[in-house]
Design an enzyme around this catalytic site. Structure first.
Site, short mmCIF file in Angstrom:
data_model
loop_
_atom_site.label_atom_id
_atom_site.label_comp_id
_atom_site.label_asym_id
_atom_site.label_seq_id
_atom_site.Cartn_x
_atom_site.Cartn_y
_atom_site.Cartn_z
N LYS A 1 0.84 -1.20 0.00
CA LYS A 1 0.00 0.00 0.00
C LYS A 1 0.88 1.24 0.00
CE LYS A 1 -1.92 2.89 2.71
NZ LYS A 1 -1.84 4.06 1.83
N GLY B 1 7.21 5.23 7.87
CA GLY B 1 6.31 6.37 8.00
C GLY B 1 6.47 7.02 9.35
N SER B 2 5.38 7.61 9.82
CA SER B 2 5.47 8.41 11.04
C SER B 2 5.30 7.56 12.29
CB SER B 2 4.38 9.49 11.01
OG SER B 2 3.11 8.86 11.00
N GLU C 1 10.20 1.61 10.34
CA GLU C 1 11.23 2.61 10.01
C GLU C 1 10.57 3.96 10.14
OE1 GLU C 1 14.24 1.93 9.56
OE2 GLU C 1 14.32 -0.14 8.87
N CYS D 1 13.79 10.98 6.04
CA CYS D 1 13.70 10.55 7.45
C CYS D 1 15.01 10.78 8.18
CB CYS D 1 13.27 9.10 7.52
SG CYS D 1 14.23 8.05 6.46
N GLU E 1 10.60 16.45 14.50
CA GLU E 1 10.91 16.24 13.09
C GLU E 1 10.07 17.20 12.25
OE1 GLU E 1 9.56 12.61 11.15
OE2 GLU E 1 11.57 12.47 10.31
P1 NAD Z 1 2.38 8.39 7.56
O1 NAD Z 1 2.71 7.59 8.75
O2 NAD Z 1 1.27 9.35 7.65
O3 NAD Z 1 2.04 7.45 6.31
C1 NAD Z 1 2.86 6.39 5.92
C2 NAD Z 1 1.99 5.32 5.31
O4 NAD Z 1 1.11 4.85 6.31
C3 NAD Z 1 1.10 5.82 4.16
O5 NAD Z 1 0.98 4.80 3.19
C4 NAD Z 1 -0.23 6.04 4.84
O6 NAD Z 1 -1.34 5.94 3.99
C5 NAD Z 1 -0.23 4.90 5.84
N1 NAD Z 1 -1.13 5.11 6.97
C6 NAD Z 1 -1.55 6.29 7.52
N2 NAD Z 1 -2.41 6.04 8.53
C7 NAD Z 1 -2.53 4.69 8.62
C8 NAD Z 1 -3.26 3.82 9.49
N3 NAD Z 1 -4.07 4.29 10.43
N4 NAD Z 1 -3.13 2.49 9.32
C9 NAD Z 1 -2.31 1.98 8.38
N5 NAD Z 1 -1.61 2.76 7.51
C10 NAD Z 1 -1.72 4.10 7.64
O7 NAD Z 1 3.73 9.05 7.13
P2 NAD Z 1 3.98 9.96 5.85
O8 NAD Z 1 3.38 11.28 6.19
O9 NAD Z 1 3.54 9.31 4.61
O10 NAD Z 1 5.57 10.01 5.80
C11 NAD Z 1 6.30 10.89 6.55
C12 NAD Z 1 6.82 10.22 7.80
O11 NAD Z 1 7.50 9.01 7.50
C13 NAD Z 1 7.83 11.07 8.49
O12 NAD Z 1 7.56 11.12 9.87
C14 NAD Z 1 9.18 10.40 8.23
O13 NAD Z 1 10.15 10.58 9.16
C15 NAD Z 1 8.80 8.98 8.12
N6 NAD Z 1 9.74 8.27 7.24
C16 NAD Z 1 10.66 7.42 7.80
C17 NAD Z 1 11.58 6.75 6.99
C18 NAD Z 1 12.59 5.77 7.56
O14 NAD Z 1 13.19 5.02 6.81
N7 NAD Z 1 12.82 5.73 8.84
C19 NAD Z 1 11.56 6.95 5.63
C20 NAD Z 1 10.63 7.82 5.10
C21 NAD Z 1 9.71 8.47 5.92
#
Ligand code: NAD
Length: 496
Positions: free
Chosen positions: A185, A238-239, A261, A295, A396
């Site tokens: 996804k 993600g976050s 991650e 990130c 962040e």
């Molecule tokens: P996010 O957590 O909002 O979204 C990431 C993914 O999770 C998306 O596909 C989103 O649709 C999905 N998601 C959102 N809510 C969900 C839920 N309730 N259940 C399941 N899936 C859900 O993050 P973002 O805004 O897309 O990305 C930015 C964040 O990701 C930043 O905080 C960044 O630091 C982090 N990030 C970390 C790395 C790493 O390797 N450590 C790499 C890239 C981004």
């Protein structure tokens, strides 16, 4: 690099990919994909719900349990993953164009920083497929006891928008090499390259159901993967906020395993004997590459007080001359933030820095010059006189905003470096490499770069300490996350 403004992108099939078929979502919903550099809509893609996720998980389960994938020789599995990587490489320019359009990053960054490396990651893990092995264990007694390494099963790969292609490949490479099947996804902001990845996997010959792609919002699509009782593992980037929801969903469903991650607030520590030319350039790109939506962005620069003024002044000069604009123009150094929401978040942090008394040395707001007014551009921003307690030093930002802090000795540098909840990456700049190795052990992060920054290789693990995550992506350490270990005991006849 050629100027790509005249190119028209080839859109992928705007369908979900489930069980080797291109299908419409059960409830027929769509979500818009917007070009953040212009604010214009590119297309609509399917918005999956729980019913679609359930179909995808069932397909992945069938492919895992009874399809050809589970019975295939590991070498043949590796060959299919290699073919997948070759196709991605072959189509890298088209995918990069799509990615630049949906994400706002420059075409150069899409090609060299995301799509090209994504193909390399698949290729690296293709080679691992037939090298996964267990071991014979030296147990006491008349037994032959050995370990098998077996795939964990159905993997939900949930990825963000900042590196949509390579982060998907960071999950797909080890999952497929290990013999798992996947429901991918992508972020709702950047679904197009994931649909292309799904199409290329089918073209490469991956059997139906091995890689399913469901586009949709975090809730309901991601949430449905997280709560599904037949998903064995979630691999997430993600976050931290979403990670916490995934953990709750795992607890409330089948205790599925998680690799997380998450974000960071990575410090770059500059000692007075550092090579300034190299360190200034690395600090500049460390926070402004990919418009700060990284990130491991080096979003805190900690400079020894003897060097602070000169160092920070040079950084600020570099930032003032950065070329911000059309992501498709060959000379652009920084594109647009990914969305209006991200723009608002970044501007909010810039305001908080000003209000808490940090000094703006470069940038300091939205960039609305000319055609940029239609998009979500931010001026490369550098704050000086930042205190460790300020929000811009703690949280962040995920945008082009750098916080510069002073330290007076190494103990204080380490204390500031470790003084956030994160621990993803750090760097140390000094000509005294022995000292750097000592400091590297004291910094709490999953990666430490010495006299360099942002170096990646598929053979080196990447991931965080503390609230930056669990588990690792890349390298053989990532493979472990897609395998489980079975101990097999055989009683041998006694030889007396
Ligand atoms: P996010 O957590 O909002 O979204 C990431 C993914 O999770 C998306 O596909 C989103 O649709 C999905 N998601 C959102 N809510 C969900 C839920 N309730 N259940 C399941 N899936 C859900 O993050 P973002 O805004 O897309 O990305 C930015 C964040 O990701 C930043 O905080 C960044 O630091 C982090 N990030 C970390 C790395 C790493 O390797 N450590 C790499 C890239 C981004």
């Amino acid at each position: 690099m050629t100027d790509a403004r005249s190119l028209s992108p080839r859109l992928p099939a705007l369908k979900l990919i489930i069980d080797g078929q291109y299908v419409d979502p059960v409830e027929g919903g769509t979500l818009p994909v917007v070009n953040p550099a212009t604010g214009e809509k590119i297309c609509d893609v399917p918005s999956a719900t729980g019913a679609d996720v359930d179909k995808a998980v069932r397909a992945a389960r069938r492919a895992f349990e009874s399809g050809p994938w589970g019975k295939m020789n590991a070498s043949d599995r590796g060959r299919l993953v290699r073919r997948f990587s070759e196709l991605l490489w072959q189509h890298r320019e088209a995918l990069s164009l799509l990615e630049s359009l949906e994400n706002g990053k420059t075409l150069r960054e899409a090609l060299r920083g995301d799509v090209g490396p994504g193909a390399a990651t698949l290729s690296y893990f293709a080679d691992w497929a037939n090298k996964i092995r267990g071991e014979v264990l030296p147990v006491d007694g008349p037994f032959l006891t050995y370990c098998l390494k077996e795939p964990v099963g159905v993997v939900g790969a949930i990825v963000p928008w900042n590196y949509p292609t390579s982060l998907a490949c960071w999950k797909l490479g080890p999952a497929l090499a290990a013999g798992c099947t996947v429901v991918l996804k992508p972020s709702e902001l950047t679904p197009l390259t994931a649909l292309e990845l799904g199409a290329l996997a089918l073209e490469a010959g991956l059997p139906p159901g091995v890689l399913n792609v469901v586009t949709g919002y975090g809730d309901p699509a991601g949430e449905a993967i997280a709560r599904h009782p037949d998903v064995d593992k979630i691999s997430f980037t993600g976050s931290g906020r979403t990670a916490r929801r995934l953990l709750q969903a795992s607890a409330a469903s089948n205790l599925k395993k998680l690799t997380l991650e998450l974000g960071g607030k990575s410090p770059q520590i500059i000692l007075p004997d550092a090579d300034f030319d190299q360190a200034v350039e690395a600090c500049f790109w460390g926070v402004f590459s990919n418009k700060g939506e990284v990130c491991n962005a080096g979003s805190r620069v900690l400079v020894h007080e003897q060097a602070y003024d000169a160092f920070v002044e040079r950084l600020a000069e570099r930032a003032k001359n950065m070329k911000v604009g059309d992501p498709l123009a060959a000379d652009t150094e920084m594109g647009s933030q990914v969305s209006a929401k991200q723009l608002e978040t970044v501007l909010g942090y810039i305001e908080s820095g000003k209000q808490q008394g940090a000094r703006v040395l470069a940038g300091g707001g939205r960039d609305t010059e000319g055609a940029k007014a239609k998009g979500y551009f931010v001026k490369p921003t550098i704050f000086g006189d930042v205190l460790p307690t300020m929000r811009i030093a703690q949280e962040e930002i995920f945008g082009p905003v750098l916080s510069c802090l002073r330290f007076s000795d190494e103990a204080q540098a380490v204390e500031i470096a470790n003084g956030t909840p994160y621990g993803l990456a750090a760097s140390i700049w000094t000509r005294d490499v022995a000292k750097a190795h000592v400091l590297a052990r004291r910094v709490k992060s999953g990666v430490v770069w010495i006299n360099c920054f942002n170096e990646f290789d598929d053979a080196a693990p990447f991931g965080g300490y503390r609230e930056s995550g669990w588990g690792r992506d890349l390298s053989h350490h990532a493979l472990e996350g897609y395998l489980q270990t079975k101990a097999v005991w055989t009683k041998l006849p006694s030889d007396s």
